[in-house]
Enzyme design. Structure first.
Site, PDB file in Angstrom:
ATOM      1  N   ASP A 132      -7.266  -3.422  -0.402  1.00 21.85           N
ATOM      2  CA  ASP A 132      -8.101  -2.480  -1.153  1.00 21.85           C
ATOM      3  C   ASP A 132      -9.368  -2.222  -0.340  1.00 21.85           C
ATOM      4  OD1 ASP A 132      -8.437  -0.781  -3.327  1.00 21.85           O
ATOM      5  OD2 ASP A 132      -9.761  -2.185  -4.338  1.00 21.85           O
ATOM      6  N   THR A 183       0.843  -1.191   0.000  1.00 23.23           N
ATOM      7  CA  THR A 183       0.000   0.000   0.000  1.00 23.23           C
ATOM      8  C   THR A 183       0.879   1.242   0.000  1.00 23.23           C
ATOM      9  OG1 THR A 183      -1.732   1.218   1.196  1.00 23.23           O
ATOM     10  CG2 THR A 183      -0.162   0.027   2.541  1.00 23.23           C
TER      11      THR A 183
HETATM   12  P1  ITT Z   1      -3.354   2.135  -1.627  1.00 25.03           P
HETATM   13  O1  ITT Z   1      -4.279   1.909  -2.817  1.00 25.03           O
HETATM   14  O2  ITT Z   1      -1.951   2.424  -2.008  1.00 25.03           O
HETATM   15  O3  ITT Z   1      -3.455   1.043  -0.595  1.00 25.03           O
HETATM   16  P2  ITT Z   1      -5.254   4.201  -0.920  1.00 25.03           P
HETATM   17  O4  ITT Z   1      -5.351   5.112   0.280  1.00 25.03           O
HETATM   18  O5  ITT Z   1      -5.482   4.805  -2.272  1.00 25.03           O
HETATM   19  O6  ITT Z   1      -3.841   3.474  -0.855  1.00 25.03           O
HETATM   20  P3  ITT Z   1      -7.550   2.524  -1.437  1.00 25.03           P
HETATM   21  O7  ITT Z   1      -7.378   2.486  -2.896  1.00 25.03           O
HETATM   22  O8  ITT Z   1      -7.952   1.267  -0.728  1.00 25.03           O
HETATM   23  O9  ITT Z   1      -6.238   3.006  -0.682  1.00 25.03           O
HETATM   24  O10 ITT Z   1      -8.517   3.714  -1.142  1.00 25.03           O
HETATM   25  C1  ITT Z   1      -9.603   3.655  -0.378  1.00 25.03           C
HETATM   26  C2  ITT Z   1     -10.083   5.028  -0.014  1.00 25.03           C
HETATM   27  O11 ITT Z   1     -10.820   4.846   1.161  1.00 25.03           O
HETATM   28  C3  ITT Z   1      -9.003   6.061   0.305  1.00 25.03           C
HETATM   29  O12 ITT Z   1      -9.546   7.337   0.050  1.00 25.03           O
HETATM   30  C4  ITT Z   1      -8.767   5.864   1.782  1.00 25.03           C
HETATM   31  O13 ITT Z   1      -8.354   7.047   2.432  1.00 25.03           O
HETATM   32  C5  ITT Z   1     -10.147   5.438   2.241  1.00 25.03           C
HETATM   33  N1  ITT Z   1     -10.038   4.451   3.300  1.00 25.03           N
HETATM   34  C6  ITT Z   1      -9.621   3.161   3.204  1.00 25.03           C
HETATM   35  N2  ITT Z   1      -9.618   2.572   4.390  1.00 25.03           N
HETATM   36  C7  ITT Z   1     -10.036   3.513   5.265  1.00 25.03           C
HETATM   37  C8  ITT Z   1     -10.228   3.534   6.651  1.00 25.03           C
HETATM   38  O14 ITT Z   1      -9.944   2.473   7.389  1.00 25.03           O
HETATM   39  N3  ITT Z   1     -10.655   4.644   7.207  1.00 25.03           N
HETATM   40  C9  ITT Z   1     -10.923   5.741   6.479  1.00 25.03           C
HETATM   41  N4  ITT Z   1     -10.762   5.820   5.166  1.00 25.03           N
HETATM   42  C10 ITT Z   1     -10.325   4.708   4.562  1.00 25.03           C
END
Ligand code: ITT
Length: 208
Positions: A61, A6
């Site tokens: 994800d 990530t």
């Molecule tokens: P990676 O893809 O590199 O892991 P990312 O932050 O872009 O990083 P995602 O594609 O999974 O990760 O994005 C999911 C979105 O949801 C992103 O805007 C995160 O900030 C949010 N998100 C994911 N898990 C969360 C959590 O536990 N609490 C709050 N927001 C979350």
């Protein structure tokens, strides 16, 4: 050694609570395909990350699914956070009567080896992914990937708290926003915590 794939350090902090401090972050921006579900996106990412790292990988994800908008932004949550910002997403939802929301997290594990078939839903999801890829005429020698999913339900509120990351300040579960919780408190109920618990149990058996 397991690599947690990530670009988001908040995710790694939570993963370490479960899997121990030995988990290494692999800051690798895998290709996020467009799909209505998180599973195929994470599975594809895990194969790409495994080929890149040549070591066991776990891709995370996640997304926020808003009931009033039929689950949007879901897999597009990261893009929507960048473009609109968390506060505007909350404002749009607060203008609706229905403020229900859920967070989902899919962890996709790949170490280049196969897995024993098991009757649990995780394995069924796995096969669905493989079948979808076969239908799409993609590589038939696709690397095996095991999926673990966690979901938590809550509702959107005005922002409170300064812990966590992303949408945490506007997501309330049982009267408390995720940003008002410690990492351990959030993990005990969160989408990621639930997925990590399932993964941890399976992984310990696999590596025993
Ligand atoms: P990676 O893809 O590199 O892991 P990312 O932050 O872009 O990083 P995602 O594609 O999974 O990760 O994005 C999911 C979105 O949801 C992103 O805007 C995160 O900030 C949010 N998100 C994911 N898990 C969360 C959590 O536990 N609490 C709050 N927001 C979350």
């Amino acid at each position: 050694m397991l690599r947690y794939v990530t670009t988001n350090r908040g995710k790694v902090r939570e993963a370490r609570e479960y899997l121990g401090s030995g988990v290494q972050q692999l800051d690798f921006d895998y290709t996020e395909i467009q799909a209505p579900e998180l599973g195929p996106i994470a599975a594809r990412g895990a194969r790409e990350a495994y080929r890149y790292a040549d070591a066991p990988v776990l891709v995370d994800d996640a997304g926020l699914f808003l009931s009033a908008f039929d689950g949007f932004p879901g897999p597009y949550s990261s893009y929507v956070e960048d473009k609109l910002g968390v506060d505007r997403v909350a404002d749009l939802t607060l203008a609706e009567e229905n403020r229900r929301a859920s967070f989902r997290c899919v962890l996709a594990y790949c170490d280049g080896e196969g897995f024993d078939a098991s009757p649990d839903p995780v394995d069924r999801a796995d096969r669905a992914v493989a079948a979808a890829e076969d239908d799409a005429g993609e590589e038939t020698d696709a690397l095996p990937v095991k999926l673990f999913e966690g979901v938590v339900r809550g509702r959107i509120v005005d922002p409170r708290g300064d812990g966590g990351f992303g949408y945490d300040p506007v997501f309330e579960h049982d009267g408390t926003t995720f940003a008002e919780m410690t990492a351990a408190e959030k993990n005990a109920v969160s989408h990621r915590g639930r997925a990590l618990a399932k993964f941890g149990e399976w992984y310990r058996e696999r590596t025993q």
